[in-house]
Scaffold this motif. Sequence first.
Motif, PDB file in Angstrom:
ATOM      1  N   GLY A  82      23.222 -15.829  39.882  1.00 16.57           N
ATOM      2  CA  GLY A  82      23.738 -15.092  38.737  1.00 16.57           C
ATOM      3  C   GLY A  82      22.791 -15.095  37.551  1.00 16.57           C
ATOM      4  N   GLY A  83      22.900 -14.041  36.771  1.00 15.44           N
ATOM      5  CA  GLY A  83      22.065 -13.913  35.581  1.00 15.44           C
ATOM      6  C   GLY A  83      20.897 -12.971  35.816  1.00 15.44           C
ATOM      7  N   TYR A  84      20.273 -12.576  34.722  1.00 11.70           N
ATOM      8  CA  TYR A  84      19.188 -11.592  34.782  1.00 11.70           C
ATOM      9  C   TYR A  84      18.068 -11.999  33.837  1.00 11.70           C
ATOM     10  N   ILE A  85      16.855 -11.641  34.223  1.00 12.72           N
ATOM     11  CA  ILE A  85      15.696 -11.804  33.356  1.00 12.72           C
ATOM     12  C   ILE A  85      15.157 -10.401  33.114  1.00 12.72           C
ATOM     13  N   GLN A  86      14.942 -10.059  31.856  1.00  8.37           N
ATOM     14  CA  GLN A  86      14.460  -8.717  31.551  1.00  8.37           C
ATOM     15  C   GLN A  86      12.941  -8.682  31.482  1.00  8.37           C
ATOM     16  N   VAL A  87      12.380  -7.655  32.114  1.00  7.40           N
ATOM     17  CA  VAL A  87      10.930  -7.445  32.085  1.00  7.40           C
ATOM     18  C   VAL A  87      10.588  -6.596  30.860  1.00  7.40           C
ATOM     19  N   LEU A  88       9.636  -7.072  30.075  1.00  2.01           N
ATOM     20  CA  LEU A  88       9.158  -6.298  28.925  1.00  2.01           C
ATOM     21  C   LEU A  88       7.692  -5.961  29.135  1.00  2.01           C
ATOM     22  N   ALA A  89       7.323  -4.748  28.785  1.00  2.00           N
ATOM     23  CA  ALA A  89       5.925  -4.342  28.923  1.00  2.00           C
ATOM     24  C   ALA A  89       5.144  -4.862  27.725  1.00  2.00           C
ATOM     25  N   ALA A  90       4.083  -5.598  27.989  1.00  2.00           N
ATOM     26  CA  ALA A  90       3.269  -6.149  26.910  1.00  2.00           C
ATOM     27  C   ALA A  90       2.453  -5.046  26.254  1.00  2.00           C
ATOM     28  N   PRO A  91       2.274  -5.103  24.931  1.00  2.00           N
ATOM     29  CA  PRO A  91       1.344  -4.163  24.296  1.00  2.00           C
ATOM     30  C   PRO A  91      -0.070  -4.415  24.822  1.00  2.00           C
ATOM     31  N   GLU A  92      -0.791  -3.346  25.089  1.00  2.00           N
ATOM     32  CA  GLU A  92      -2.144  -3.475  25.611  1.00  2.00           C
ATOM     33  C   GLU A  92      -3.117  -2.671  24.752  1.00  2.00           C
ATOM     34  N   ALA A  93      -4.383  -3.042  24.863  1.00  2.00           N
ATOM     35  CA  ALA A  93      -5.435  -2.342  24.122  1.00  2.00           C
ATOM     36  C   ALA A  93      -5.744  -1.033  24.852  1.00  2.00           C
ATOM     37  N   LEU A  94      -5.321   0.068  24.273  1.00  2.00           N
ATOM     38  CA  LEU A  94      -5.453   1.368  24.937  1.00  2.00           C
ATOM     39  C   LEU A  94      -6.180   2.367  24.041  1.00  2.00           C
ATOM     40  N   TYR A  95      -6.570   3.478  24.663  1.00  2.00           N
ATOM     41  CA  TYR A  95      -7.015   4.643  23.903  1.00  2.00           C
ATOM     42  C   TYR A  95      -5.896   5.681  23.939  1.00  2.00           C
ATOM     43  N   ALA A  96      -5.585   6.253  22.792  1.00  2.00           N
ATOM     44  CA  ALA A  96      -4.723   7.437  22.747  1.00  2.00           C
ATOM     45  C   ALA A  96      -5.643   8.645  22.624  1.00  2.00           C
ATOM     46  N   ILE A  97      -5.502   9.559  23.562  1.00  2.00           N
ATOM     47  CA  ILE A  97      -6.388  10.718  23.645  1.00  2.00           C
ATOM     48  C   ILE A  97      -5.581  11.952  23.248  1.00  2.00           C
ATOM     49  N   ARG A  98      -6.028  12.631  22.193  1.00  2.00           N
ATOM     50  CA  ARG A  98      -5.302  13.827  21.745  1.00  2.00           C
ATOM     51  C   ARG A  98      -6.133  15.076  22.018  1.00  2.00           C
ATOM     52  N   PRO A  99      -5.510  16.034  22.683  1.00  2.00           N
ATOM     53  CA  PRO A  99      -6.220  17.284  23.017  1.00  2.00           C
ATOM     54  C   PRO A  99      -6.088  18.315  21.903  1.00  2.00           C
ATOM     55  N   ARG A 100      -6.860  19.371  22.012  1.00  2.00           N
ATOM     56  CA  ARG A 100      -6.739  20.502  21.074  1.00  2.00           C
ATOM     57  C   ARG A 100      -5.431  21.245  21.291  1.00  2.00           C
ATOM     58  N   ASP A 101      -5.040  21.392  22.555  1.00  2.00           N
ATOM     59  CA  ASP A 101      -3.859  22.192  22.912  1.00  2.00           C
ATOM     60  C   ASP A 101      -3.388  21.764  24.308  1.00  2.00           C
ATOM     61  N   PRO A 102      -2.247  22.281  24.760  1.00  2.00           N
ATOM     62  CA  PRO A 102      -1.713  21.843  26.063  1.00  2.00           C
ATOM     63  C   PRO A 102      -2.667  22.069  27.241  1.00  2.00           C
ATOM     64  N   LEU A 103      -3.404  23.185  27.214  1.00  2.00           N
ATOM     65  CA  LEU A 103      -4.330  23.455  28.312  1.00  2.00           C
ATOM     66  C   LEU A 103      -5.453  22.411  28.330  1.00  2.00           C
ATOM     67  N   HIS A 104      -5.922  22.052  27.149  1.00  2.00           N
ATOM     68  CA  HIS A 104      -6.969  21.040  27.025  1.00  2.00           C
ATOM     69  C   HIS A 104      -6.477  19.699  27.572  1.00  2.00           C
ATOM     70  N   LEU A 105      -5.189  19.385  27.331  1.00  2.00           N
ATOM     71  CA  LEU A 105      -4.606  18.140  27.861  1.00  2.00           C
ATOM     72  C   LEU A 105      -4.719  18.110  29.388  1.00  2.00           C
ATOM     73  N   ILE A 106      -4.432  19.229  30.004  1.00  2.00           N
ATOM     74  CA  ILE A 106      -4.499  19.306  31.472  1.00  2.00           C
ATOM     75  C   ILE A 106      -5.931  19.094  31.951  1.00  2.00           C
ATOM     76  N   GLU A 107      -6.859  19.701  31.247  1.00  2.00           N
ATOM     77  CA  GLU A 107      -8.277  19.556  31.598  1.00  2.00           C
ATOM     78  C   GLU A 107      -8.706  18.081  31.482  1.00  2.00           C
ATOM     79  N   LEU A 108      -8.307  17.422  30.391  1.00  2.00           N
ATOM     80  CA  LEU A 108      -8.656  16.015  30.200  1.00  2.00           C
ATOM     81  C   LEU A 108      -8.018  15.147  31.290  1.00  2.00           C
ATOM     82  N   ALA A 109      -6.756  15.436  31.603  1.00  2.00           N
ATOM     83  CA  ALA A 109      -6.053  14.675  32.644  1.00  2.00           C
ATOM     84  C   ALA A 109      -6.762  14.837  33.986  1.00  2.00           C
ATOM     85  N   TRP A 110      -7.272  16.039  34.241  1.00  2.00           N
ATOM     86  CA  TRP A 110      -7.985  16.281  35.497  1.00  2.00           C
ATOM     87  C   TRP A 110      -9.242  15.418  35.565  1.00  2.00           C
TER      88      TRP A 110
END
Length: 158
Positions: free
Chosen positions: A65-93
């Motif tokens: 009985g009982g539960y332990i909750q999993v939490l996602a740790a903050p990580e050192a990431l890059y946030a990548i912002r595109p010019r527009d939605p099409l550019h996002l797809i290109e970057l993802a590719w």
Amino acid sequence: MPYRSTEVLSPGDRDKAPLHSVTLSHDARHLRRKLLHLENDDVVMLDLKEAVMLADGDLLVLDGGGYIQVLAAPEALYAIRPRDPLHLIELAWHLGNRHLPAQIETGRILIARDPVIRAMLEGLGAVVTEVSEPFHPVRGAYHAAGGHDHGHNHHHHG
């Protein structure tokens, strides 16, 4: 006496208040058998039938009985912002072409920090900023491909 868990519940069962939580980075959330150290120094022996990718908020069901909750740790990431939605797809590719785990959202992509990749993305016209937050990459084919998961496939010592 360590706790033991052989089952994971997805979040959503809000009536199940966890006893404790364990905070894990993305790499550490791909598990089958593992000793997890909780914030209060207790230990949970996780022993699942098959490897799973735990998500933020998942609950480990404890034997007895009982539960332990999993939490996602903050990580050192890059946030990548595109010019527009099409550019996002290109970057993802371009990222997908390199088998990089990426969290793809409507207006941005998150990846682990890598200066070489940053230079490539900026060369493609993306705006790249450093952030620290939980990482939930798309569970793409790279988990199943075997060769492309960067050495986290040592799960055959059971």
